[in-house]
Motif scaffolding. Structure first.
Motif, PDB file in Angstrom:
ATOM      1  N   GLN A 175      13.683 -30.798  71.859  1.00 24.86           N
ATOM      2  CA  GLN A 175      12.756 -31.693  71.557  1.00 24.86           C
ATOM      3  C   GLN A 175      12.433 -32.816  72.274  1.00 24.86           C
ATOM      4  O   GLN A 175      11.447 -33.396  72.889  1.00 24.86           O
ATOM      5  CB  GLN A 175      12.861 -32.129  69.883  1.00 24.86           C
ATOM      6  CG  GLN A 175      12.006 -33.026  69.563  1.00 24.86           C
ATOM      7  CD  GLN A 175      12.675 -34.000  68.274  1.00 24.86           C
ATOM      8  OE1 GLN A 175      13.943 -33.852  67.914  1.00 24.86           O
ATOM      9  NE2 GLN A 175      11.784 -34.572  67.395  1.00 24.86           N
ATOM     10  N   ALA A 176      13.686 -33.188  72.885  1.00 23.93           N
ATOM     11  CA  ALA A 176      13.635 -34.369  73.808  1.00 23.93           C
ATOM     12  C   ALA A 176      12.905 -34.134  75.027  1.00 23.93           C
ATOM     13  O   ALA A 176      12.272 -34.998  75.627  1.00 23.93           O
ATOM     14  CB  ALA A 176      14.932 -34.847  74.124  1.00 23.93           C
ATOM     15  N   LEU A 177      12.800 -33.021  75.724  1.00 23.78           N
ATOM     16  CA  LEU A 177      11.992 -32.781  76.823  1.00 23.78           C
ATOM     17  C   LEU A 177      10.539 -31.966  76.649  1.00 23.78           C
ATOM     18  O   LEU A 177      10.042 -31.840  77.494  1.00 23.78           O
ATOM     19  CB  LEU A 177      12.969 -31.948  77.523  1.00 23.78           C
ATOM     20  CG  LEU A 177      14.192 -32.310  78.062  1.00 23.78           C
ATOM     21  CD1 LEU A 177      14.827 -31.305  79.128  1.00 23.78           C
ATOM     22  CD2 LEU A 177      14.274 -33.834  78.546  1.00 23.78           C
ATOM     23  N   GLN A 178      10.567 -31.683  75.456  1.00 24.98           N
ATOM     24  CA  GLN A 178       8.935 -30.834  75.186  1.00 24.98           C
ATOM     25  C   GLN A 178       8.127 -31.964  74.592  1.00 24.98           C
ATOM     26  O   GLN A 178       8.282 -33.156  74.280  1.00 24.98           O
ATOM     27  CB  GLN A 178       9.417 -30.036  73.936  1.00 24.98           C
ATOM     28  CG  GLN A 178       7.958 -28.904  73.862  1.00 24.98           C
ATOM     29  CD  GLN A 178       7.467 -28.215  75.189  1.00 24.98           C
ATOM     30  OE1 GLN A 178       7.037 -28.861  75.936  1.00 24.98           O
ATOM     31  NE2 GLN A 178       8.059 -26.819  75.322  1.00 24.98           N
ATOM     32  N   TYR A 179       6.674 -31.493  74.709  1.00 25.77           N
ATOM     33  CA  TYR A 179       5.786 -32.304  74.193  1.00 25.77           C
ATOM     34  C   TYR A 179       5.847 -32.934  72.809  1.00 25.77           C
ATOM     35  O   TYR A 179       6.559 -32.227  72.058  1.00 25.77           O
ATOM     36  CB  TYR A 179       4.334 -31.833  74.200  1.00 25.77           C
ATOM     37  CG  TYR A 179       3.887 -31.451  75.387  1.00 25.77           C
ATOM     38  CD1 TYR A 179       3.012 -32.568  76.132  1.00 25.77           C
ATOM     39  CD2 TYR A 179       3.500 -30.454  76.136  1.00 25.77           C
ATOM     40  CE1 TYR A 179       2.483 -32.727  77.388  1.00 25.77           C
ATOM     41  CE2 TYR A 179       2.677 -30.247  77.130  1.00 25.77           C
ATOM     42  CZ  TYR A 179       2.360 -31.408  78.115  1.00 25.77           C
ATOM     43  OH  TYR A 179       1.848 -31.201  79.145  1.00 25.77           O
ATOM     44  N   GLY A 180       5.477 -34.046  72.548  1.00 24.29           N
ATOM     45  CA  GLY A 180       5.762 -34.641  71.047  1.00 24.29           C
ATOM     46  C   GLY A 180       4.128 -34.956  70.552  1.00 24.29           C
ATOM     47  O   GLY A 180       3.379 -34.396  70.769  1.00 24.29           O
ATOM     48  N   ASN A 181       4.395 -35.769  69.377  1.00 23.51           N
ATOM     49  CA  ASN A 181       3.306 -36.019  68.619  1.00 23.51           C
ATOM     50  C   ASN A 181       2.867 -37.184  69.276  1.00 23.51           C
ATOM     51  O   ASN A 181       3.724 -38.271  68.915  1.00 23.51           O
ATOM     52  CB  ASN A 181       3.724 -35.907  67.057  1.00 23.51           C
ATOM     53  CG  ASN A 181       2.396 -36.044  66.135  1.00 23.51           C
ATOM     54  OD1 ASN A 181       1.823 -37.192  66.236  1.00 23.51           O
ATOM     55  ND2 ASN A 181       2.092 -34.919  65.499  1.00 23.51           N
ATOM     56  N   VAL A 241       9.548 -38.867  74.557  1.00 24.60           N
ATOM     57  CA  VAL A 241      10.400 -38.526  73.608  1.00 24.60           C
ATOM     58  C   VAL A 241      12.079 -38.648  73.750  1.00 24.60           C
ATOM     59  O   VAL A 241      12.668 -38.880  72.717  1.00 24.60           O
ATOM     60  CB  VAL A 241      10.245 -36.963  73.274  1.00 24.60           C
ATOM     61  CG1 VAL A 241      10.911 -36.296  71.966  1.00 24.60           C
ATOM     62  CG2 VAL A 241       8.782 -36.641  73.186  1.00 24.60           C
ATOM     63  N   LEU A 242      12.558 -38.536  74.893  1.00 24.62           N
ATOM     64  CA  LEU A 242      13.798 -38.835  75.283  1.00 24.62           C
ATOM     65  C   LEU A 242      14.375 -40.158  74.759  1.00 24.62           C
ATOM     66  O   LEU A 242      15.340 -40.418  73.911  1.00 24.62           O
ATOM     67  CB  LEU A 242      13.941 -38.500  76.691  1.00 24.62           C
ATOM     68  CG  LEU A 242      15.544 -38.836  77.277  1.00 24.62           C
ATOM     69  CD1 LEU A 242      16.531 -37.965  76.445  1.00 24.62           C
ATOM     70  CD2 LEU A 242      15.454 -38.636  78.822  1.00 24.62           C
ATOM     71  N   ALA A 243      13.222 -41.101  75.167  1.00 30.29           N
ATOM     72  CA  ALA A 243      13.831 -42.406  74.770  1.00 30.29           C
ATOM     73  C   ALA A 243      13.623 -42.737  73.369  1.00 30.29           C
ATOM     74  O   ALA A 243      14.409 -43.344  72.531  1.00 30.29           O
ATOM     75  CB  ALA A 243      12.973 -43.403  75.381  1.00 30.29           C
ATOM     76  N   SER A 303       9.306 -36.155  78.803  1.00 30.55           N
ATOM     77  CA  SER A 303       9.712 -37.404  79.485  1.00 30.55           C
ATOM     78  C   SER A 303       8.464 -38.396  79.852  1.00 30.55           C
ATOM     79  O   SER A 303       8.720 -39.535  79.953  1.00 30.55           O
ATOM     80  CB  SER A 303      10.423 -37.219  80.685  1.00 30.55           C
ATOM     81  OG  SER A 303      11.343 -36.067  80.659  1.00 30.55           O
ATOM     82  N   ARG A 304       7.233 -37.864  79.663  1.00 28.02           N
ATOM     83  CA  ARG A 304       6.112 -38.751  80.078  1.00 28.02           C
ATOM     84  C   ARG A 304       5.967 -39.305  81.564  1.00 28.02           C
ATOM     85  O   ARG A 304       6.187 -40.706  81.557  1.00 28.02           O
ATOM     86  CB  ARG A 304       5.663 -39.762  78.823  1.00 28.02           C
ATOM     87  CG  ARG A 304       5.487 -38.973  77.520  1.00 28.02           C
ATOM     88  CD  ARG A 304       4.160 -38.586  77.237  1.00 28.02           C
ATOM     89  NE  ARG A 304       4.133 -37.078  77.902  1.00 28.02           N
ATOM     90  CZ  ARG A 304       2.965 -36.763  78.416  1.00 28.02           C
ATOM     91  NH1 ARG A 304       1.865 -37.494  78.497  1.00 28.02           N
ATOM     92  NH2 ARG A 304       2.853 -35.611  78.932  1.00 28.02           N
ATOM     93  N   ALA A 329      13.770 -42.267  81.832  1.00 24.87           N
ATOM     94  CA  ALA A 329      13.295 -41.126  82.038  1.00 24.87           C
ATOM     95  C   ALA A 329      12.983 -40.884  83.772  1.00 24.87           C
ATOM     96  O   ALA A 329      13.262 -39.900  84.265  1.00 24.87           O
ATOM     97  CB  ALA A 329      11.862 -41.009  81.413  1.00 24.87           C
ATOM     98  N   GLN A 330      12.297 -42.110  84.295  1.00 24.03           N
ATOM     99  CA  GLN A 330      12.350 -42.000  85.840  1.00 24.03           C
ATOM    100  C   GLN A 330      13.831 -41.779  86.506  1.00 24.03           C
ATOM    101  O   GLN A 330      13.772 -41.272  87.560  1.00 24.03           O
ATOM    102  CB  GLN A 330      11.957 -43.535  86.214  1.00 24.03           C
ATOM    103  CG  GLN A 330      10.435 -43.637  85.891  1.00 24.03           C
ATOM    104  CD  GLN A 330      10.137 -45.030  86.428  1.00 24.03           C
ATOM    105  OE1 GLN A 330       9.792 -45.107  87.896  1.00 24.03           O
ATOM    106  NE2 GLN A 330       9.996 -46.219  85.617  1.00 24.03           N
TER     107      GLN A 330
END
Lengths: 398, 398
Positions: free
Chosen positions: A64-70, A273-275, B245-246, B275-276
């Motif tokens: 989830q942290a690395l995939q697209y989110g909402n 998402v990670l953050a 990560s955006r 993320a960076q």
């Protein structure tokens, strides 16, 4: 070359100041009271390390942290916002009233995208947060200053200017304001919510500092007095968690949040998402209370040292705001001293601050004797050394 | 309640589609060929875990990860972009030509903020990326479609429409285009760069997929033929590192990057530093080459399985683009089949795709027989099951 849009020309002037602010943070010999960063000692590096190590595994959350989110943000973080940040302020929010953004600045950008047409008026405090003004100007709005005193915005002036200019929005930082360190009184908070409702104006309440209270009594936000949904409450995780994560949130009616969703989608899809996951864990593991106490202890000491230095090192004729929290005090020198000119002397002595005129949208020349002093990012010993340098420079100009 | 800005009404229609796209990704029983996400198996969770554990310590980088950063992005990541991503494409960039953004979408938003006035024309491919259109419309631009064929944009049509509409910008995804999977030929890349220079139009080159090549020969980007700085090259880390990560970047002249800096500052200050740093380490530790090979192997298999299924399961009268890379193929059904109506049947059978009409800015009714099929996010076995479902649904309508 192809022409830039008109909005770009509008923002030029203040952008240079922001650039300087960022750059003054990088010279290691200069003691900078210029930036708005919190103490590096207050950053929860170890906690973030432990959380990241645990969540970044090939199970549901690691993916989830690395995939697209909402675009709305992850539910865990929205729940932390409603239960652990809004509820203690007396704000009752459902999950659909909250959208996670990429830092406090972005909340203002998204609300501006939502409401501002070229030529719209935004009422701001005098002085006010320079980056917010830059955003309103990017949307070709006209910023009009309202009078402030030690209790915040002067309500009569706000109402008179609402009648005169039919503004789209009133922008206010009611607690430990940037740049003045002042706090808006309870009565005026109520009055601002009521003005928003009565005249159908958006009250954009920006609240990045209120958790960092070192003395005095907590006050409810303007939003807690809002009966019509006209107050939009925006906040940042920069001061209470980490600026570098770039996280914040918007709390508003469901109707408004649905539109913010569309604008967020077209701005950058969603916050990292990670953050978000790390930040949500930080709150949901119950780590925040102890961390906040630590933040407040660190910054209270700095506030106290700064106010002692001002009292001891500067002549009595110089006034300074005593802030009950946050990161800033506001110093007024005699009218004869120009703080923009003084900055050259100060930088030569390796100390920095932000000249007061930068925080005004009108009548800047009348505030050339002011300066914003930020104590949050400087260790106590360095505050004393820096203030000795600054006092010397000021006295030479008196 | 206070009125939303006009720009908000402009974007309404497509925003609903985006919302559906995001939501179709969440039903576990539906096999979705709808989203644009890469394979979850390709996400570098373990690498990110190890990097995060190592950098998040109370030394310089751990603090840097959580503190405010610079709007340009961290030098380590900009260096990774110039040396490891741009140079292999034949693009020579200095550090001051690159700015890190919060995902590919944001690069388009920032360039739009920089250039678009209400009423400006943006030429786009037919079909084109629906979220890009949404952004241009948010800035009240008018999108005009240009003809495409198997070799990308038809240059004569682009030139004719430049003359007719004096557009501010031409938006193009030259490699493994979203939604069509097609790639613009070498000659047309040269011609597009030359058109940008000759008519002083911005060529906005969006390149998120080109690294994911499974067959055929690499082509140089449009930007490599740009002699005047009119081509702005934007890219995303979503497909080659992690969408969540955006992160993305803009490569342009220093003059343009300086202005993007101002707009980025007023949008959200800077991309998430945490993320960076992790992304920069990923590249600078030399982990990318092996990871990219893995990504390509995973997605090549999916492309092959998908194209096999289409060949075997659908009648010969149905045309599909054979993509040499990326995530998408584009299927044209007989004119009698309406893919928007068909979507209801498909969802009832637990399979999803995006109806073709959504990717057109004009003349949508003439493309009601098309669909975008995304194979990247679906495991090979599920591709077969999903395509069986879809083939059944399609055949019932023939």
């Amino acid at each position: 070359m192809a022409k830039f849009a008109k909005r770009i020309a509008n923002m030029q002037a203040s952008a240079d100041v922001i650039r300087q602010l960022f750059e003054s943070m990088t010279d290691p010999e200069t003691i900078s009271f210029g930036g708005g960063a919190p103490a590096r000692e207050a950053l929860p590096v170890e906690l973030v390390h432990d959380i990241a190590s645990e969540v970044l595994t090939r199970d549901k959350r690691g993916i989830q942290a690395l995939q697209y989110g909402n675009p709305t943000g992850i539910p865990d973080l929205r729940r932390a916002v409603t239960d652990r940040l809004l509820a203690p302020k007396g704000l009752t929010a459902g999950m659909d009233n909250v959208l996670i953004v990429s830092g406090g600045i972005e909340s203002m950008n998204l609300v501006s995208q939502l409401y501002l047409e070229p030529g719209d008026v935004v009422l701001v405090e005098a002085p006010t947060f320079v980056q917010a003004v830059q955003i309103f100007q990017l949307f070709e709005a006209r910023c009009i200053a309202c009078e402030t005193d030690d209790n915040g915005l002067v309500i009569e002036d706000v109402e008179a200017k609402i009648k005169k200019y039919s503004p789209k929005m009133v922008y206010v930082i009611p607690t430990f304001q940037n740049p003045s360190g002042r706090t808006t009184s309870l009565e005026r908070r109520k009055a601002l919510a009521e003005l928003g409702s009565r005249y159908d104006v958006i009250i954009l309440e920006d609240d990045p500092y209120s958790e960092m209270r070192y003395s005095g009594t907590k006050l409810p936000p303007i939003k807690s007095f809002d009966k019509t949904g006209n107050t939009i409450f925006v906040n940042s995780f920069s001061k209470i968690f980490s600026p570098g994560s770039r996280l914040g949130y918007i709390f508003a009616s469901e109707e408004i949040i649905r539109k913010v969703y569309d604008v967020k989608t077209a701005t950058n899809s969603h916050a990292s998402v990670l953050a978000q996951i790390i930040c949500a864990e930080f709150f949901n593991r119950g780590l925040y209370d102890a961390h906040l106490k630590r933040i407040c202890d660190i910054h209270r000491e700095r506030r106290d040292v700064m106010m002692d230095c001002i009292a001891k090192m500067l002549p009595d004729s110089i006034k300074a705001v005593y802030p009950d929290g946050g990161l800033f005090t506001w110093v007024e020198l005699p009218q004869s001293v120009n703080t923009t000119a003084l900055l050259g002397d100060a930088l030569a002595q390796k100390v920095a601050y932000v000249p007061g005129r930068e925080f005004f949208v009108e009548d800047r020349d009348n505030h050339d004797n002011c300066m914003r002093i930020s104590f949050g990012g400087v260790e106590p010993e360095k505050i004393c050394i820096g203030m000795e340098r600054l006092a010397r420079v000021i006295k030479a100009r008196l």
